[in-house]
Design an enzyme around this catalytic site. Sequence first.
Site, mmCIF file in Angstrom:
data_model
loop_
_atom_site.group_PDB
_atom_site.id
_atom_site.type_symbol
_atom_site.label_atom_id
_atom_site.label_comp_id
_atom_site.label_asym_id
_atom_site.label_seq_id
_atom_site.Cartn_x
_atom_site.Cartn_y
_atom_site.Cartn_z
ATOM 1 N N VAL A 11 0.831 -1.104 -0.056
ATOM 2 C CA VAL A 11 0.007 -0.176 -0.042
ATOM 3 C C VAL A 11 0.892 1.064 0.089
ATOM 4 O O VAL A 11 0.765 2.195 -0.669
ATOM 5 C CB VAL A 11 -1.003 0.053 1.183
ATOM 6 C CG1 VAL A 11 -1.759 1.276 1.445
ATOM 7 C CG2 VAL A 11 -2.142 -1.067 1.092
ATOM 8 N N ARG A 158 -6.366 -3.324 -5.205
ATOM 9 C CA ARG A 158 -6.610 -4.917 -5.099
ATOM 10 C C ARG A 158 -5.113 -5.149 -5.745
ATOM 11 O O ARG A 158 -4.584 -4.780 -6.626
ATOM 12 C CB ARG A 158 -7.326 -5.488 -6.301
ATOM 13 C CG ARG A 158 -8.797 -5.028 -5.748
ATOM 14 C CD ARG A 158 -9.628 -5.456 -7.133
ATOM 15 N NE ARG A 158 -9.323 -4.248 -8.264
ATOM 16 C CZ ARG A 158 -9.742 -4.495 -9.540
ATOM 17 N NH1 ARG A 158 -10.506 -5.625 -9.936
ATOM 18 N NH2 ARG A 158 -9.185 -3.600 -10.227
ATOM 19 N N GLY A 270 -13.946 -21.948 -4.883
ATOM 20 C CA GLY A 270 -12.457 -22.082 -5.044
ATOM 21 C C GLY A 270 -12.163 -22.848 -3.760
ATOM 22 O O GLY A 270 -12.759 -23.223 -2.975
ATOM 23 N N CYS A 277 -5.252 -9.419 3.615
ATOM 24 C CA CYS A 277 -6.658 -8.540 3.918
ATOM 25 C C CYS A 277 -7.666 -9.030 4.300
ATOM 26 O O CYS A 277 -8.079 -9.200 5.516
ATOM 27 C CB CYS A 277 -6.978 -7.727 2.772
ATOM 28 S SG CYS A 277 -5.725 -6.136 2.328
ATOM 29 N N LYS A 337 -3.539 -15.207 -4.911
ATOM 30 C CA LYS A 337 -4.237 -14.994 -6.063
ATOM 31 C C LYS A 337 -3.382 -14.754 -7.344
ATOM 32 O O LYS A 337 -2.116 -14.302 -7.114
ATOM 33 C CB LYS A 337 -5.451 -13.903 -6.141
ATOM 34 C CG LYS A 337 -4.601 -12.690 -5.729
ATOM 35 C CD LYS A 337 -5.896 -11.458 -5.832
ATOM 36 C CE LYS A 337 -5.331 -10.132 -5.575
ATOM 37 N NZ LYS A 337 -6.446 -9.101 -5.647
HETATM 38 P P1 NAD Z 1 2.959 -4.631 4.319
HETATM 39 O O1 NAD Z 1 3.178 -5.665 5.318
HETATM 40 O O2 NAD Z 1 3.154 -4.941 2.742
HETATM 41 O O3 NAD Z 1 3.959 -3.285 4.675
HETATM 42 C C1 NAD Z 1 3.828 -2.651 5.697
HETATM 43 C C2 NAD Z 1 5.103 -1.928 5.728
HETATM 44 O O4 NAD Z 1 5.139 -1.216 7.059
HETATM 45 C C3 NAD Z 1 6.540 -2.662 5.818
HETATM 46 O O5 NAD Z 1 7.294 -2.139 4.958
HETATM 47 C C4 NAD Z 1 6.827 -2.255 7.103
HETATM 48 O O6 NAD Z 1 8.319 -2.314 7.168
HETATM 49 C C5 NAD Z 1 6.327 -0.916 6.914
HETATM 50 N N1 NAD Z 1 6.547 -0.640 8.810
HETATM 51 C C6 NAD Z 1 5.963 -1.292 9.811
HETATM 52 N N2 NAD Z 1 6.485 -0.415 10.898
HETATM 53 C C7 NAD Z 1 6.761 0.846 10.401
HETATM 54 C C8 NAD Z 1 7.544 1.849 11.255
HETATM 55 N N3 NAD Z 1 7.541 1.938 12.215
HETATM 56 N N4 NAD Z 1 8.120 2.734 10.221
HETATM 57 C C9 NAD Z 1 8.197 2.718 9.077
HETATM 58 N N5 NAD Z 1 7.644 1.668 8.360
HETATM 59 C C10 NAD Z 1 6.999 0.703 9.103
HETATM 60 O O7 NAD Z 1 1.509 -4.201 4.309
HETATM 61 P P2 NAD Z 1 0.623 -3.743 3.247
HETATM 62 O O8 NAD Z 1 -0.082 -4.880 2.530
HETATM 63 O O9 NAD Z 1 1.013 -2.529 2.489
HETATM 64 O O10 NAD Z 1 -0.638 -3.234 4.115
HETATM 65 C C11 NAD Z 1 -0.465 -1.840 4.983
HETATM 66 C C12 NAD Z 1 -1.787 -1.482 5.413
HETATM 67 O O11 NAD Z 1 -2.771 -1.336 4.296
HETATM 68 C C13 NAD Z 1 -2.613 -2.638 6.237
HETATM 69 O O12 NAD Z 1 -3.270 -2.015 7.163
HETATM 70 C C14 NAD Z 1 -3.705 -3.549 5.245
HETATM 71 O O13 NAD Z 1 -4.612 -3.795 5.852
HETATM 72 C C15 NAD Z 1 -3.896 -2.055 4.454
HETATM 73 N N6 NAD Z 1 -4.332 -2.573 2.993
HETATM 74 C C16 NAD Z 1 -3.596 -3.455 2.155
HETATM 75 C C17 NAD Z 1 -4.015 -3.849 1.265
HETATM 76 C C18 NAD Z 1 -3.344 -4.860 0.070
HETATM 77 O O14 NAD Z 1 -3.854 -5.265 -0.850
HETATM 78 N N7 NAD Z 1 -2.220 -5.162 0.495
HETATM 79 C C19 NAD Z 1 -5.288 -3.104 0.507
HETATM 80 C C20 NAD Z 1 -5.848 -2.160 1.488
HETATM 81 C C21 NAD Z 1 -5.514 -1.871 2.394
#
Ligand code: NAD
Length: 452
Positions: A11, A158, A270, A277, A337
């Site tokens: 994200v 997504r 499936g 998520c 996926k």
């Molecule tokens: P991710 O695990 O890929 O990335 C999280 C990042 O945060 C990592 O790079 C980690 O190193 C960093 N981080 C954690 N603590 C930190 C700190 N103190 N300082 C700096 N960086 C720090 O997670 P993601 O998939 O990107 O998801 C992030 C958020 O967005 C979550 O809440 C998730 O639910 C939400 N989200 C994810 C998606 C998706 O498809 N992946 C979609 C919508 C929302």
Amino acid sequence: MKIAVIGTGYVGLVTGVSLSILGHVVTCVGREEGKIDKINSGISPFYEPGLNELIQKMVEEKKLSATTDFLTVVKSSEVVIIAVGTPTVKGKIDLSAIKLVSRQIGQAIKNTPDYKVIVMKSTVVPSTTEKIVGPLVEKYSGKKIGEFGLCMNPEFLREGNAVEDAIGPDRIVIGCVDKKSGNEYAKVYVQVDCPKIFVNLRTAELTKYASNALLATMISYSNEMARIAEDMGGIDIVDVWKAVHLDRRLSPIVDRKKITPPFLSYIYSGCGYGGSCFPKDTKAIAAFAKSAGISSKIINAVIDVNSTQSERVLNLLKKSVGNLRGKKIALLGLSFKPDTDDMRESPSLFLIELLKKEGASIRATDPQAYEINKEMIDKSGIQYYSSVLDVLNGAEAAVIMTSWDEYKKIKPFTFRQYMKTPVVVDGRRIYNKNEFLKEGVLYCGIGLGPVK
Ligand code: NAD
């Protein structure tokens, strides 16, 4: 505008890239030097279609950069977006990264004279931004809300389509603590032409869970129907969904043409949902509801169906090849996926655990997942092959776990030619069963059972 994005995961990085495309100067703040170096040299640390090219372009244009220097970047930014992970630990949301980052933001903006907007983009349970983030920033900055802005802007991208979704969102939900915060943050998206919905912080937070839980519900509902079809026998769930999808309320007719909305891909059976998520968000909102004295019967049932779906795949395997001890089972697909390398809570991981208990000899392949998950895959006790033909060679059953396009193109003849015993368990229902039967392959599928 000068924007800081905290977090360089799926994200954070995709948000950073899309905002730089909109013309902002974005710095992504991370913790791992290796990742930061990669981004600054124009390379994505994970696989997402189209992302590498855009990172390279934006870095070259000096619109996008990455750093570990939290303090300097936050101090000099007008908008600070929080996009760190919010995992579910022991069935509840873990807000430790959010709390840490909120404190750090407070410290960073302490003596800054300008008005900055702090934006929560991570998925957090209702009231987190208002009751945890806001007070922590106030405490560590010595400022009051009003002297800085506070918004909650859920992300709907997504994985696999992340770039497209982030550049051209279908909606932008802006939860704000006051009007000024919302108006300031909306300037970031002034050029984006889509509905912008201004609500309070809690409404924005719940909107994200309502959205993910709806999609997860459709998947588990479809899998419950598949169970009925499978156990009754003589029913193919794929035929059921074909007919259901044609309902004009689901597939409207516009200018005499049938539209097939992407939503329908969630009403299909499936081997279950996975990823970063749906599993964590359904659990987090159910736990949050429980702590508030609200019973979330539907979401709990959704979780329950999903957590037992890998067992259905295992049962199909057992029905078609018998005792699995020592049998060479090939898994096609490890990512949760297609078009992503993300294996977090992937159904393949659950099936691997079940197969290990059965004593099967497990081998697997995936077009993208290996590189980023190398360590986990190598330690998991399975044999990894980079080619489909190698993984099929000598196998006694093949299981389709991810609906990658390249797997859809494999002909039944190939399974028959390479496998020791041509048995295909289609966990994603991507094949035409009749073609497999004609070729003399034993074909099994979710919502179908074994057919010869
Ligand atoms: P991710 O695990 O890929 O990335 C999280 C990042 O945060 C990592 O790079 C980690 O190193 C960093 N981080 C954690 N603590 C930190 C700190 N103190 N300082 C700096 N960086 C720090 O997670 P993601 O998939 O990107 O998801 C992030 C958020 O967005 C979550 O809440 C998730 O639910 C939400 N989200 C994810 C998606 C998706 O498809 N992946 C979609 C919508 C929302």
